[in-house]
Design an enzyme around this catalytic site. Structure first.
Site, PDB file in Angstrom:
ATOM      1  N   HIS A 120     -57.452   9.504-152.473  1.00  0.00           N
ATOM      2  CA  HIS A 120     -56.359   8.343-152.823  1.00  0.00           C
ATOM      3  C   HIS A 120     -55.388   8.867-153.925  1.00  0.00           C
ATOM      4  CE1 HIS A 120     -58.916   4.907-150.534  1.00  0.00           C
ATOM      5  NE2 HIS A 120     -58.444   5.793-149.206  1.00  0.00           N
ATOM      6  N   GLY A 121     -55.991   9.688-154.036  1.00  0.00           N
ATOM      7  CA  GLY A 121     -55.064   9.646-155.802  1.00  0.00           C
ATOM      8  C   GLY A 121     -55.561  10.579-156.468  1.00  0.00           C
TER       9      GLY A 121
END
Length: 403
Positions: free
Chosen positions: A248-249
Protein backbone atom coordinates in the site's frame (compact mmCIF):
# COMPACT_ATOMS: atom_id res chain seq x y z
CA UNK A 1 36.55 -7.90 33.10
CA UNK A 2 34.71 -8.07 29.76
CA UNK A 3 34.56 -11.35 27.81
CA UNK A 4 33.03 -12.38 24.50
CA UNK A 5 30.05 -14.71 24.62
CA UNK A 6 29.17 -16.91 21.64
CA UNK A 7 25.84 -18.68 21.25
CA UNK A 8 25.54 -20.73 18.04
CA UNK A 9 22.41 -22.10 16.38
CA UNK A 10 22.71 -24.71 13.64
CA UNK A 11 19.64 -24.98 11.37
CA UNK A 12 21.18 -25.72 8.00
CA UNK A 13 22.72 -22.28 8.33
CA UNK A 14 24.67 -21.27 11.40
CA UNK A 15 22.92 -19.25 14.06
CA UNK A 16 25.18 -17.34 16.45
CA UNK A 17 24.55 -15.16 19.46
CA UNK A 18 27.60 -13.11 20.29
CA UNK A 19 27.61 -11.14 23.50
CA UNK A 20 30.09 -9.13 25.47
CA UNK A 21 29.63 -9.99 29.12
CA UNK A 22 31.18 -8.99 32.39
CA UNK A 23 32.92 -11.76 34.24
CA UNK A 24 31.45 -12.49 37.64
CA UNK A 25 30.25 -15.20 39.98
CA UNK A 26 33.66 -16.91 40.07
CA UNK A 27 33.64 -17.88 36.36
CA UNK A 28 37.05 -18.47 34.76
CA UNK A 29 37.74 -16.41 31.65
CA UNK A 30 39.04 -19.44 29.74
CA UNK A 31 36.02 -21.66 30.59
CA UNK A 32 33.46 -22.35 27.89
CA UNK A 33 29.93 -23.24 28.93
CA UNK A 34 27.49 -24.87 26.50
CA UNK A 35 23.73 -24.51 26.37
CA UNK A 36 21.82 -26.60 23.79
CA UNK A 37 18.08 -25.95 23.44
CA UNK A 38 17.62 -29.71 23.05
CA UNK A 39 18.96 -30.10 26.56
CA UNK A 40 16.12 -27.80 27.60
CA UNK A 41 13.55 -30.03 25.85
CA UNK A 42 13.48 -28.79 22.23
CA UNK A 43 12.52 -31.48 19.72
CA UNK A 44 13.30 -29.59 16.49
CA UNK A 45 10.89 -31.67 14.45
CA UNK A 46 8.63 -28.86 13.23
CA UNK A 47 5.64 -30.43 15.01
CA UNK A 48 6.32 -30.23 18.74
CA UNK A 49 6.06 -26.81 20.39
CA UNK A 50 9.58 -25.85 21.43
CA UNK A 51 8.62 -22.56 23.10
CA UNK A 52 9.46 -23.61 26.67
CA UNK A 53 12.86 -24.90 25.62
CA UNK A 54 13.71 -21.62 23.88
CA UNK A 55 12.59 -19.58 26.87
CA UNK A 56 14.65 -21.73 29.23
CA UNK A 57 17.70 -21.42 26.99
CA UNK A 58 17.23 -17.65 26.75
CA UNK A 59 16.99 -17.35 30.54
CA UNK A 60 20.17 -19.35 30.99
CA UNK A 61 22.03 -17.28 28.40
CA UNK A 62 20.69 -13.98 29.68
CA UNK A 63 21.91 -14.65 33.20
CA UNK A 64 25.23 -16.27 32.30
CA UNK A 65 28.71 -14.86 32.59
CA UNK A 66 31.96 -15.98 31.09
CA UNK A 67 32.47 -17.59 27.69
CA UNK A 68 29.05 -19.06 26.82
CA UNK A 69 27.94 -21.04 23.76
CA UNK A 70 24.25 -21.74 23.17
CA UNK A 71 23.61 -24.43 20.53
CA UNK A 72 20.35 -24.96 18.64
CA UNK A 73 20.97 -28.11 16.60
CA UNK A 74 19.86 -28.54 13.00
CA UNK A 75 16.09 -28.72 12.56
CA UNK A 76 12.85 -26.81 12.18
CA UNK A 77 11.48 -25.24 15.36
CA UNK A 78 7.78 -24.78 15.94
CA UNK A 79 7.14 -21.96 18.39
CA UNK A 80 4.14 -20.51 20.10
CA UNK A 81 4.35 -16.95 21.46
CA UNK A 82 7.71 -16.31 23.12
CA UNK A 83 9.04 -13.23 24.86
CA UNK A 84 12.80 -12.67 25.08
CA UNK A 85 12.97 -10.00 27.73
CA UNK A 86 15.71 -8.22 29.57
CA UNK A 87 17.31 -6.58 31.20
CA UNK A 88 20.15 -9.04 30.89
CA UNK A 89 22.46 -7.86 33.63
CA UNK A 90 25.71 -9.06 32.12
CA UNK A 91 24.90 -9.22 28.43
CA UNK A 92 25.50 -6.12 26.36
CA UNK A 93 25.22 -7.54 22.84
CA UNK A 94 23.37 -10.47 21.27
CA UNK A 95 23.17 -11.95 17.80
CA UNK A 96 20.22 -14.16 16.97
CA UNK A 97 19.50 -16.20 13.80
CA UNK A 98 17.54 -19.24 12.58
CA UNK A 99 14.44 -20.82 11.04
CA UNK A 100 11.29 -20.56 13.15
CA UNK A 101 7.66 -21.47 12.41
CA UNK A 102 4.72 -19.95 14.27
CA UNK A 103 1.95 -22.08 15.69
CA UNK A 104 -1.39 -21.65 13.91
CA UNK A 105 -3.36 -21.88 17.18
CA UNK A 106 -4.71 -18.32 17.49
CA UNK A 107 -5.97 -18.97 21.00
CA UNK A 108 -2.41 -19.14 22.31
CA UNK A 109 -1.48 -15.56 21.33
CA UNK A 110 -1.88 -12.17 22.94
CA UNK A 111 -0.46 -9.49 20.64
CA UNK A 112 2.77 -10.92 19.22
CA UNK A 113 4.60 -14.10 18.28
CA UNK A 114 8.31 -13.37 18.93
CA UNK A 115 8.87 -10.41 21.22
CA UNK A 116 12.16 -8.81 22.21
CA UNK A 117 11.88 -6.35 25.06
CA UNK A 118 13.97 -4.21 27.38
CA UNK A 119 17.34 -5.34 26.04
CA UNK A 120 20.26 -3.09 25.18
CA UNK A 121 22.41 -3.72 22.08
CA UNK A 122 20.54 -6.71 20.69
CA UNK A 123 21.86 -7.92 17.32
CA UNK A 124 19.44 -10.02 15.28
CA UNK A 125 21.17 -11.20 12.14
CA UNK A 126 22.43 -14.00 9.92
CA UNK A 127 19.77 -14.94 7.41
CA UNK A 128 17.21 -16.34 9.80
CA UNK A 129 13.62 -16.98 8.69
CA UNK A 130 10.50 -16.19 10.72
CA UNK A 131 7.52 -17.94 9.16
CA UNK A 132 4.30 -16.57 10.63
CA UNK A 133 2.12 -19.15 8.83
CA UNK A 134 -0.51 -16.46 8.45
CA UNK A 135 -2.67 -17.94 5.69
CA UNK A 136 -4.87 -19.81 8.18
CA UNK A 137 -5.34 -16.64 10.26
CA UNK A 138 -6.17 -14.10 7.55
CA UNK A 139 -9.83 -15.21 7.17
CA UNK A 140 -10.30 -14.34 10.88
CA UNK A 141 -9.13 -10.74 10.39
CA UNK A 142 -12.13 -8.38 10.50
CA UNK A 143 -10.09 -5.17 10.77
CA UNK A 144 -10.57 -4.08 7.13
CA UNK A 145 -14.32 -3.79 7.87
CA UNK A 146 -14.48 -3.20 11.63
CA UNK A 147 -12.46 -0.45 13.36
CA UNK A 148 -13.06 -2.11 16.77
CA UNK A 149 -11.67 -5.47 15.63
CA UNK A 150 -9.55 -7.95 17.55
CA UNK A 151 -5.96 -7.66 16.36
CA UNK A 152 -4.07 -10.72 15.23
CA UNK A 153 -0.48 -11.24 16.49
CA UNK A 154 2.49 -9.37 15.05
CA UNK A 155 5.30 -11.71 13.99
CA UNK A 156 8.35 -9.90 15.42
CA UNK A 157 7.92 -7.15 17.97
CA UNK A 158 10.57 -4.95 19.57
CA UNK A 159 9.44 -3.18 22.75
CA UNK A 160 11.45 -0.54 24.62
CA UNK A 161 14.70 -1.68 23.04
CA UNK A 162 17.83 0.47 22.80
CA UNK A 163 20.67 0.36 20.27
CA UNK A 164 19.26 -2.57 18.30
CA UNK A 165 20.68 -3.96 15.05
CA UNK A 166 18.64 -6.18 12.73
CA UNK A 167 20.32 -7.44 9.58
CA UNK A 168 19.62 -10.08 6.95
CA UNK A 169 16.50 -11.69 8.38
CA UNK A 170 13.37 -12.80 6.51
CA UNK A 171 9.75 -12.59 7.64
CA UNK A 172 7.19 -14.66 5.75
CA UNK A 173 3.39 -14.61 5.84
CA UNK A 174 2.79 -12.82 9.10
CA UNK A 175 -0.66 -13.10 10.65
CA UNK A 176 -0.75 -9.31 11.14
CA UNK A 177 2.23 -6.90 11.06
CA UNK A 178 5.53 -8.54 10.12
CA UNK A 179 7.77 -6.33 12.27
CA UNK A 180 6.76 -3.71 14.84
CA UNK A 181 8.86 -1.25 16.82
CA UNK A 182 7.23 0.27 19.90
CA UNK A 183 9.06 2.65 22.20
CA UNK A 184 12.50 1.88 20.75
CA UNK A 185 15.57 4.12 20.65
CA UNK A 186 18.49 3.69 18.28
CA UNK A 187 17.25 0.97 15.89
CA UNK A 188 19.21 0.00 12.75
CA UNK A 189 17.67 -2.39 10.23
CA UNK A 190 19.17 -3.51 6.90
CA UNK A 191 18.96 -6.39 4.46
CA UNK A 192 15.51 -7.29 5.74
CA UNK A 193 13.27 -9.31 3.42
CA UNK A 194 9.52 -9.35 4.00
CA UNK A 195 7.04 -11.33 1.93
CA UNK A 196 3.30 -11.99 1.99
CA UNK A 197 0.60 -12.10 -0.73
CA UNK A 198 -0.89 -8.85 -2.01
CA UNK A 199 -4.30 -9.84 -0.63
CA UNK A 200 -3.11 -10.64 2.90
CA UNK A 201 -4.88 -8.16 5.24
CA UNK A 202 -3.02 -5.77 7.54
CA UNK A 203 0.34 -7.41 6.92
CA UNK A 204 2.32 -4.17 7.22
CA UNK A 205 6.00 -4.84 6.57
CA UNK A 206 7.54 -2.68 9.30
CA UNK A 207 5.44 -0.56 11.65
CA UNK A 208 7.17 2.08 13.77
CA UNK A 209 5.52 3.77 16.75
CA UNK A 210 6.71 5.96 19.65
CA UNK A 211 10.32 5.43 18.58
CA UNK A 212 13.36 7.62 18.02
CA UNK A 213 16.50 7.46 15.88
CA UNK A 214 15.41 4.61 13.63
CA UNK A 215 17.08 3.72 10.31
CA UNK A 216 15.72 1.11 7.88
CA UNK A 217 17.78 0.61 4.73
CA UNK A 218 18.53 -1.72 1.80
CA UNK A 219 15.49 -3.93 2.37
CA UNK A 220 12.64 -5.38 0.30
CA UNK A 221 8.98 -5.61 1.21
CA UNK A 222 6.21 -7.39 -0.70
CA UNK A 223 3.03 -7.53 1.30
CA UNK A 224 -0.71 -6.85 1.55
CA UNK A 225 -0.56 -3.51 3.37
CA UNK A 226 1.90 -0.67 3.95
CA UNK A 227 5.48 -1.66 3.20
CA UNK A 228 6.59 0.65 5.99
CA UNK A 229 4.13 2.49 8.22
CA UNK A 230 4.98 5.40 10.52
CA UNK A 231 2.61 5.62 13.46
CA UNK A 232 2.23 8.23 16.16
CA UNK A 233 4.94 9.52 18.50
CA UNK A 234 7.97 9.04 16.23
CA UNK A 235 10.98 11.27 15.64
CA UNK A 236 14.16 11.11 13.56
CA UNK A 237 13.22 8.23 11.28
CA UNK A 238 15.25 7.50 8.10
CA UNK A 239 14.08 5.08 5.41
CA UNK A 240 16.36 4.45 2.41
CA UNK A 241 17.09 1.92 -0.30
CA UNK A 242 13.72 0.17 -0.01
CA UNK A 243 12.11 -1.93 -2.73
CA UNK A 244 8.35 -1.98 -2.17
CA UNK A 245 5.63 -3.87 -3.99
CA UNK A 246 3.07 -5.18 -3.91
CA UNK A 247 1.75 -3.22 -0.96
CA UNK A 248 0.00 0.00 0.00
CA UNK A 249 3.00 2.32 -0.07
CA UNK A 250 6.59 2.61 0.98
CA UNK A 251 6.18 4.91 3.96
CA UNK A 252 2.64 5.59 4.95
CA UNK A 253 2.59 8.20 7.71
CA UNK A 254 -0.43 7.34 9.78
CA UNK A 255 -3.12 6.89 9.97
CA UNK A 256 -2.93 9.69 12.55
CA UNK A 257 -5.57 11.37 14.65
CA UNK A 258 -7.72 8.39 15.52
CA UNK A 259 -7.03 8.35 19.29
CA UNK A 260 -6.73 11.10 21.91
CA UNK A 261 -3.44 9.78 23.33
CA UNK A 262 -1.44 10.20 20.12
CA UNK A 263 1.74 12.27 19.99
CA UNK A 264 3.54 14.27 17.30
CA UNK A 265 5.47 12.80 14.37
CA UNK A 266 8.54 14.83 13.43
CA UNK A 267 11.69 14.31 11.39
CA UNK A 268 11.08 11.67 8.70
CA UNK A 269 13.30 11.11 5.65
CA UNK A 270 12.41 8.62 2.91
CA UNK A 271 14.90 8.43 0.03
CA UNK A 272 16.47 6.38 -2.76
CA UNK A 273 13.70 3.81 -3.04
CA UNK A 274 11.60 2.04 -5.68
CA UNK A 275 7.88 1.27 -5.62
CA UNK A 276 6.25 -1.08 -8.11
CA UNK A 277 2.55 -1.76 -8.53
CA UNK A 278 1.56 -0.46 -5.11
CA UNK A 279 -1.86 0.93 -4.15
CA UNK A 280 -0.26 4.17 -2.99
CA UNK A 281 3.14 5.79 -3.20
CA UNK A 282 4.39 8.10 -0.45
CA UNK A 283 1.45 8.99 1.74
CA UNK A 284 0.40 10.95 4.80
CA UNK A 285 -3.07 10.02 6.07
CA UNK A 286 -5.12 11.40 8.96
CA UNK A 287 -8.64 10.81 10.20
CA UNK A 288 -11.40 13.38 10.25
CA UNK A 289 -13.18 13.68 13.60
CA UNK A 290 -9.81 13.43 15.34
CA UNK A 291 -10.19 13.72 19.13
CA UNK A 292 -6.94 15.65 19.68
CA UNK A 293 -4.53 18.00 17.93
CA UNK A 294 -1.08 16.67 17.03
CA UNK A 295 1.64 17.70 14.58
CA UNK A 296 3.10 15.87 11.56
CA UNK A 297 6.07 17.94 10.40
CA UNK A 298 9.58 18.05 8.95
CA UNK A 299 9.28 15.23 6.43
CA UNK A 300 11.23 14.74 3.22
CA UNK A 301 10.51 12.24 0.43
CA UNK A 302 13.24 12.31 -2.21
CA UNK A 303 14.78 10.33 -5.07
CA UNK A 304 11.93 7.85 -5.36
CA UNK A 305 10.97 5.88 -8.47
CA UNK A 306 7.31 4.95 -9.06
CA UNK A 307 6.56 2.07 -11.44
CA UNK A 308 2.85 1.92 -12.23
CA UNK A 309 1.93 3.14 -8.76
CA UNK A 310 -1.57 4.35 -7.90
CA UNK A 311 -1.69 7.72 -6.09
CA UNK A 312 2.10 8.24 -6.14
CA UNK A 313 2.01 11.38 -3.97
CA UNK A 314 -0.84 11.73 -1.53
CA UNK A 315 -1.78 13.73 1.53
CA UNK A 316 -5.21 12.61 2.70
CA UNK A 317 -6.78 14.26 5.74
CA UNK A 318 -10.15 12.64 5.04
CA UNK A 319 -8.81 9.12 5.45
CA UNK A 320 -11.53 6.50 5.75
CA UNK A 321 -10.83 2.81 5.04
CA UNK A 322 -14.47 1.81 5.61
CA UNK A 323 -17.70 2.31 3.70
CA UNK A 324 -18.35 5.48 5.71
CA UNK A 325 -16.72 7.40 8.57
CA UNK A 326 -17.89 10.19 10.87
CA UNK A 327 -16.65 13.51 9.54
CA UNK A 328 -18.56 16.20 11.40
CA UNK A 329 -15.27 17.68 12.66
CA UNK A 330 -12.24 18.16 10.37
CA UNK A 331 -8.92 16.52 11.10
CA UNK A 332 -6.98 18.41 13.75
CA UNK A 333 -3.61 16.97 12.71
CA UNK A 334 -1.40 19.90 11.68
CA UNK A 335 0.73 19.01 8.67
CA UNK A 336 3.65 21.30 7.82
CA UNK A 337 7.16 21.45 6.34
CA UNK A 338 6.77 18.57 3.91
CA UNK A 339 9.04 18.15 0.85
CA UNK A 340 8.62 15.91 -2.19
CA UNK A 341 11.83 15.99 -4.28
CA UNK A 342 12.76 14.15 -7.46
CA UNK A 343 9.76 11.83 -7.52
CA UNK A 344 9.57 10.20 -10.97
CA UNK A 345 8.03 7.34 -12.90
CA UNK A 346 4.52 6.28 -13.90
CA UNK A 347 1.17 6.65 -12.18
CA UNK A 348 -1.47 3.92 -12.45
CA UNK A 349 -4.15 6.54 -11.74
CA UNK A 350 -4.88 9.71 -13.73
CA UNK A 351 -4.52 11.75 -10.52
CA UNK A 352 -0.82 11.43 -9.69
CA UNK A 353 -0.63 14.11 -7.00
CA UNK A 354 -3.42 14.42 -4.44
CA UNK A 355 -3.04 16.99 -1.68
CA UNK A 356 -6.29 16.82 0.28
CA UNK A 357 -5.78 18.78 3.48
CA UNK A 358 -8.07 19.62 6.39
CA UNK A 359 -10.20 22.74 6.19
CA UNK A 360 -9.79 23.05 9.97
CA UNK A 361 -5.97 22.99 9.88
CA UNK A 362 -4.78 23.54 6.28
CA UNK A 363 -1.36 22.12 5.33
CA UNK A 364 1.52 24.60 5.49
CA UNK A 365 4.85 24.81 3.69
CA UNK A 366 4.41 21.78 1.44
CA UNK A 367 7.01 21.82 -1.34
CA UNK A 368 7.19 19.84 -4.59
CA UNK A 369 10.48 19.95 -6.53
CA UNK A 370 11.18 18.06 -9.77
CA UNK A 371 8.16 15.79 -9.91
CA UNK A 372 7.70 13.81 -13.15
CA UNK A 373 4.87 11.27 -13.03
CA UNK A 374 3.37 10.19 -16.35
CA UNK A 375 0.11 8.34 -16.80
CA UNK A 376 0.52 5.65 -19.48
CA UNK A 377 -3.09 5.87 -20.68
CA UNK A 378 -4.75 8.39 -22.95
CA UNK A 379 -5.32 10.81 -20.10
CA UNK A 380 -2.45 12.93 -18.93
CA UNK A 381 -1.63 12.77 -15.26
CA UNK A 382 -3.20 15.48 -13.14
CA UNK A 383 -3.13 17.03 -9.68
CA UNK A 384 -5.87 17.77 -7.19
CA UNK A 385 -5.60 20.00 -4.15
CA UNK A 386 -7.76 21.02 -1.21
CA UNK A 387 -7.00 23.50 1.59
CA UNK A 388 -3.36 23.92 0.63
CA UNK A 389 -1.12 26.38 -1.21
CA UNK A 390 1.80 24.23 -2.21
CA UNK A 391 5.17 25.62 -3.31
CA UNK A 392 6.47 24.31 -6.65
CA UNK A 393 9.90 24.37 -8.32
CA UNK A 394 11.63 22.59 -11.18
CA UNK A 395 9.82 20.08 -13.40
CA UNK A 396 6.16 19.57 -12.57
CA UNK A 397 4.37 16.72 -14.33
CA UNK A 398 1.49 16.70 -13.65
CA UNK A 399 1.00 20.48 -13.69
CA UNK A 400 0.46 22.14 -10.31
CA UNK A 401 -3.09 22.64 -9.15
CA UNK A 402 -4.38 25.85 -7.64
CA UNK A 403 -6.73 26.32 -4.71
Amino acid sequence: MTLMVRYCFFLGITWCLFAAVTEGGGQQSSARRYFDVKNFGARANGKTDDSKAFMAAWAAACHSTGNVRLVVSKGTYLLGPVSFRGPCRFVSSLTFQGYLKATTNLGSYRDSWVEFGWVNRLILTGGGIFDGQGASAWPHNTCPKNWNCKLLPTSIKFVSMTNTTVKGITSLNSKFFHVALVGCKGFRGSGIRISAPANSPNTDGIHIEQSQDVTIQQSSVSTGDDCISIGQGNSRITISGITCGPGHGISSVGSLGKYAYEKDVRGLVVRNSILSGTANGVRIKTWANSPGAIVAANMTFENIVMNNVANPIIIDQLYCPYASCASSVPSLVRISDISFKNIRGTSATPVAVMLRCSHGTPCKNVRLQDVHLDHPGRLRSSSTCMNIKAIYSGTQIPPPCSV
